[in-house]
Design a protein around this motif. Structure first.
Motif, PDB file in Angstrom:
ATOM      1  N   GLY A  41      31.708 -16.542  45.318  1.00  0.00           N
ATOM      2  CA  GLY A  41      31.162 -17.529  46.240  1.00  0.00           C
ATOM      3  C   GLY A  41      31.475 -18.947  45.799  1.00  0.00           C
ATOM      4  O   GLY A  41      31.826 -19.809  46.617  1.00  0.00           O
ATOM      5  N   MET A  42      31.366 -19.208  44.488  1.00  0.00           N
ATOM      6  CA  MET A  42      31.685 -20.540  43.979  1.00  0.00           C
ATOM      7  C   MET A  42      33.178 -20.825  44.076  1.00  0.00           C
ATOM      8  O   MET A  42      33.587 -21.952  44.393  1.00  0.00           O
ATOM      9  N   HIS A  43      34.007 -19.819  43.823  1.00  0.00           N
ATOM     10  CA  HIS A  43      35.450 -20.007  43.980  1.00  0.00           C
ATOM     11  C   HIS A  43      35.799 -20.294  45.440  1.00  0.00           C
ATOM     12  O   HIS A  43      36.728 -21.064  45.727  1.00  0.00           O
ATOM     13  N   THR A  44      35.083 -19.668  46.345  1.00  0.00           N
ATOM     14  CA  THR A  44      35.322 -19.923  47.767  1.00  0.00           C
ATOM     15  C   THR A  44      35.076 -21.392  48.103  1.00  0.00           C
ATOM     16  O   THR A  44      35.847 -22.026  48.833  1.00  0.00           O
ATOM     17  N   LEU A  45      34.007 -21.940  47.527  1.00  0.00           N
ATOM     18  CA  LEU A  45      33.666 -23.339  47.804  1.00  0.00           C
ATOM     19  C   LEU A  45      34.676 -24.301  47.183  1.00  0.00           C
ATOM     20  O   LEU A  45      35.108 -25.260  47.843  1.00  0.00           O
ATOM     21  N   VAL A  46      35.077 -24.077  45.936  1.00  0.00           N
ATOM     22  CA  VAL A  46      35.995 -25.027  45.305  1.00  0.00           C
ATOM     23  C   VAL A  46      37.406 -24.924  45.872  1.00  0.00           C
ATOM     24  O   VAL A  46      38.194 -25.874  45.751  1.00  0.00           O
ATOM     25  N   ARG A  47      37.742 -23.823  46.506  1.00  0.00           N
ATOM     26  CA  ARG A  47      39.066 -23.670  47.116  1.00  0.00           C
ATOM     27  C   ARG A  47      39.098 -24.119  48.576  1.00  0.00           C
ATOM     28  O   ARG A  47      40.180 -24.240  49.151  1.00  0.00           O
ATOM     29  N   ASP A  48      37.943 -24.322  49.157  1.00  0.00           N
ATOM     30  CA  ASP A  48      37.861 -24.682  50.576  1.00  0.00           C
ATOM     31  C   ASP A  48      38.262 -26.144  50.770  1.00  0.00           C
ATOM     32  O   ASP A  48      37.707 -27.050  50.135  1.00  0.00           O
ATOM     33  N   VAL A  49      39.226 -26.397  51.642  1.00  0.00           N
ATOM     34  CA  VAL A  49      39.698 -27.756  51.875  1.00  0.00           C
ATOM     35  C   VAL A  49      38.602 -28.648  52.453  1.00  0.00           C
ATOM     36  O   VAL A  49      38.651 -29.888  52.335  1.00  0.00           O
ATOM     37  N   LYS A  50      37.573 -28.059  53.054  1.00  0.00           N
ATOM     38  CA  LYS A  50      36.496 -28.835  53.664  1.00  0.00           C
ATOM     39  C   LYS A  50      35.380 -29.193  52.670  1.00  0.00           C
ATOM     40  O   LYS A  50      34.457 -29.920  53.022  1.00  0.00           O
ATOM     41  N   THR A  51      35.452 -28.669  51.456  1.00  0.00           N
ATOM     42  CA  THR A  51      34.405 -28.940  50.471  1.00  0.00           C
ATOM     43  C   THR A  51      34.425 -30.412  50.066  1.00  0.00           C
ATOM     44  O   THR A  51      35.489 -30.985  49.794  1.00  0.00           O
ATOM     45  N   THR A  52      33.244 -31.026  49.991  1.00  0.00           N
ATOM     46  CA  THR A  52      33.149 -32.429  49.592  1.00  0.00           C
ATOM     47  C   THR A  52      33.394 -32.584  48.099  1.00  0.00           C
ATOM     48  O   THR A  52      33.300 -31.621  47.334  1.00  0.00           O
ATOM     49  N   LYS A  53      33.704 -33.811  47.687  1.00  0.00           N
ATOM     50  CA  LYS A  53      33.952 -34.098  46.283  1.00  0.00           C
ATOM     51  C   LYS A  53      32.716 -33.767  45.443  1.00  0.00           C
ATOM     52  O   LYS A  53      32.838 -33.175  44.359  1.00  0.00           O
ATOM     53  N   HIS A  54      31.543 -34.126  45.935  1.00  0.00           N
ATOM     54  CA  HIS A  54      30.302 -33.884  45.188  1.00  0.00           C
ATOM     55  C   HIS A  54      30.093 -32.385  44.959  1.00  0.00           C
ATOM     56  O   HIS A  54      29.779 -31.944  43.846  1.00  0.00           O
ATOM     57  N   ASP A  55      30.273 -31.579  46.016  1.00  0.00           N
ATOM     58  CA  ASP A  55      30.092 -30.128  45.880  1.00  0.00           C
ATOM     59  C   ASP A  55      31.166 -29.514  45.002  1.00  0.00           C
ATOM     60  O   ASP A  55      30.903 -28.590  44.228  1.00  0.00           O
ATOM     61  N   PHE A  56      32.392 -30.049  45.111  1.00  0.00           N
ATOM     62  CA  PHE A  56      33.476 -29.511  44.281  1.00  0.00           C
ATOM     63  C   PHE A  56      33.154 -29.695  42.802  1.00  0.00           C
ATOM     64  O   PHE A  56      33.294 -28.772  42.001  1.00  0.00           O
ATOM     65  N   VAL A  57      32.710 -30.904  42.427  1.00  0.00           N
ATOM     66  CA  VAL A  57      32.381 -31.176  41.033  1.00  0.00           C
ATOM     67  C   VAL A  57      31.232 -30.291  40.575  1.00  0.00           C
ATOM     68  O   VAL A  57      31.260 -29.718  39.470  1.00  0.00           O
ATOM     69  N   PHE A  58      30.221 -30.133  41.414  1.00  0.00           N
ATOM     70  CA  PHE A  58      29.041 -29.357  41.041  1.00  0.00           C
ATOM     71  C   PHE A  58      29.410 -27.896  40.758  1.00  0.00           C
ATOM     72  O   PHE A  58      29.056 -27.342  39.701  1.00  0.00           O
ATOM     73  N   TYR A  59      30.149 -27.261  41.691  1.00  0.00           N
ATOM     74  CA  TYR A  59      30.453 -25.838  41.523  1.00  0.00           C
ATOM     75  C   TYR A  59      31.572 -25.613  40.498  1.00  0.00           C
ATOM     76  O   TYR A  59      31.596 -24.581  39.820  1.00  0.00           O
ATOM     77  N   ALA A  60      32.484 -26.590  40.348  1.00  0.00           N
ATOM     78  CA  ALA A  60      33.501 -26.468  39.301  1.00  0.00           C
ATOM     79  C   ALA A  60      32.842 -26.515  37.923  1.00  0.00           C
ATOM     80  O   ALA A  60      33.201 -25.753  37.022  1.00  0.00           O
ATOM     81  N   ASP A  61      31.845 -27.403  37.757  1.00  0.00           N
ATOM     82  CA  ASP A  61      31.121 -27.470  36.487  1.00  0.00           C
ATOM     83  C   ASP A  61      30.379 -26.173  36.195  1.00  0.00           C
ATOM     84  O   ASP A  61      30.314 -25.723  35.041  1.00  0.00           O
ATOM     85  N   ARG A  62      29.820 -25.565  37.224  1.00  0.00           N
ATOM     86  CA  ARG A  62      29.129 -24.285  37.024  1.00  0.00           C
ATOM     87  C   ARG A  62      30.102 -23.205  36.563  1.00  0.00           C
ATOM     88  O   ARG A  62      29.808 -22.429  35.651  1.00  0.00           O
ATOM     89  N   LEU A  63      31.259 -23.146  37.192  1.00  0.00           N
ATOM     90  CA  LEU A  63      32.259 -22.155  36.795  1.00  0.00           C
ATOM     91  C   LEU A  63      32.752 -22.407  35.371  1.00  0.00           C
ATOM     92  O   LEU A  63      32.931 -21.465  34.582  1.00  0.00           O
ATOM     93  N   ILE A  64      32.975 -23.670  35.048  1.00  0.00           N
ATOM     94  CA  ILE A  64      33.440 -24.006  33.700  1.00  0.00           C
ATOM     95  C   ILE A  64      32.406 -23.608  32.659  1.00  0.00           C
ATOM     96  O   ILE A  64      32.741 -23.082  31.591  1.00  0.00           O
ATOM     97  N   ARG A  65      31.132 -23.812  32.966  1.00  0.00           N
ATOM     98  CA  ARG A  65      30.096 -23.446  32.007  1.00  0.00           C
ATOM     99  C   ARG A  65      30.073 -21.934  31.789  1.00  0.00           C
ATOM    100  O   ARG A  65      29.877 -21.462  30.661  1.00  0.00           O
ATOM    101  N   LEU A  66      30.289 -21.153  32.842  1.00  0.00           N
ATOM    102  CA  LEU A  66      30.353 -19.697  32.685  1.00  0.00           C
ATOM    103  C   LEU A  66      31.497 -19.302  31.751  1.00  0.00           C
ATOM    104  O   LEU A  66      31.363 -18.390  30.932  1.00  0.00           O
ATOM    105  N   VAL A  67      32.631 -19.995  31.894  1.00  0.00           N
ATOM    106  CA  VAL A  67      33.785 -19.708  31.033  1.00  0.00           C
ATOM    107  C   VAL A  67      33.453 -20.037  29.578  1.00  0.00           C
ATOM    108  O   VAL A  67      33.753 -19.257  28.663  1.00  0.00           O
TER     109      VAL A  67
END
Length: 336
Positions: free
Chosen positions: A250-276
């Motif tokens: 679900g988070m990958h779907t959001l960060v790959r979506d061209v319609k995702t805002t910059k704020h949401d992209f940063v938020f969900y990218a940080d979540r994914l990075i923390r999991l890694v």
């Protein structure tokens, strides 16, 4: 995450440039050997029935017997069907190579009453698991090299003889005396010379064949674990792939979506990075340490073996620094 790093990271994810193309998935090949009537087919059927959620194909070495000519048929009871030369191993290797490369193949049909191949053969499609079963599948090193798991079914010789008598008289129309003569003349000597020595190449030996439920259950668990392993792990032993969940997708779907805002992209990218980062920390060496809890009980815990230091690769690593600091308080980070 600075604007330049964010822009590069976002462009790479959305365009899929950070994902290398997946190599063709290789099937898991299992070899099942053992003496005549040892229960090999029963073991294979039990494995197939328990792996019902996988595509499994069974290839019998018996299908690759040489067709006998008229001169040999005239003295068929003197022919040694348990000798390696009785099989067309080159054809077997060719068929297995095609299956491993994801191509369908025609497996020969062999008639045990006429001792000849019949018809065009049976079409077999590539599958997730290929089981190769036969008395001599562990004898030839070229065939062994195709296998991910090698199994030897070890059954008492008296029981095997009794089963062979029943099988050959009922299914193949032979009389008991011919079966006994053939067993003494070629089956038993070939077992001792070719089949039994191949037992040393087996990864797993199953005493009592299909009656050994515990051994078969352990084999199934091992196969499932191997099938669940990402293909990159078999190519690169030091790579660890995080198991994908619906939350992560679900988070990958959001960060790959061209319609995702910059704020949401940063938020969900940080979540994914923390999991890694958290997953990576779980692979570092730990040592056991017992501590006393506020309630006075003893807890067998663990601590890192050594002090930690992060190494940040410029631009790509910068985006992960905050997650590392959040997981490891006061960690030193060196920039390359």
């Amino acid at each position: 995450m600075d604007s330049e790093t964010l822009s590069t990271f976002s462009h790479s994810i959305k365009n899929g440039s950070i994902s290398a193309p997946d190599p063709p998935k290789q099937p898991f090949v299992i070899g099942v050997a053992g003496g005549t009537a040892s229960g090999k087919t029963t073991v294979c059927n039990m494995i197939i029935s328990q792996l019902h959620d996988q595509r499994v194909v069974l290839v019998n070495q018996d299908s690759f017997y040489h067709s006998l000519g008229d001169d040999t048929l005239a003295e068929v009871y003197d022919y040694n069907f348990d000798h390696p030369d009785a099989f067309n191993t080159e054809l077997l290797l060719s068929c297995m190579a095609m299956l491993k490369n994801g191509r369908a193949v025609n497996i020969p049909d062999y008639d045990f009453k006429t001792h000849k191949r019949i018809g065009p053969g049976c079409k077999v499609n590539p599958s997730d698991i290929i089981i190769l079963e036969g008395i001599l599948v562990l004898h030839d090193s070229r065939v062994r090299d195709l296998m991910n798991m090698k199994i030897f079914v070890d059954t008492d010789s008296d029981l095997r003889l009794a089963r062979r008598i029943q099988r050959d008289t009922v299914e193949r129309g032979r009389n008991i005396q011919n079966v006994l003569d053939q067993y003494a003349r070629s089956v038993k000597p070939s077992f001792e010379e070719f089949i039994l020595p191949s037992k040393k190449y087996a990864d797993v030996i199953i005493p009592r064949g299909g009656d050994n439920d515990v051994a078969i259950d352990l084999i199934i668990q091992h196969i499932r674990a191997k099938l669940g392993q990402h293909h990159l792990c078999s190519i690169y032993p030091n790579v660890s792939v995080i198991h994908s969940t619906f939350q992560m997708r679900g988070m990958h779907t959001l960060v790959r979506d061209v319609k995702t805002t910059k704020h949401d992209f940063v938020f969900y990218a940080d979540r994914l990075i923390r999991l890694v980062v958290e997953h990576g920390l779980g692979h570092l060496p730990f040592t056991e340490k017992q501590i006393t809890t506020p309630t006075g009980s003893v807890y067998p815990g663990v601590v890192f073996c050594k002090r930690l230091c992060g190494v940040s690769v410029i631009r790509s690593g910068e985006s992960m620094e905050n997650a590392l600091r959040a997981c490891c308080k006061g960690i030193n980070i060196v920039n390359l």
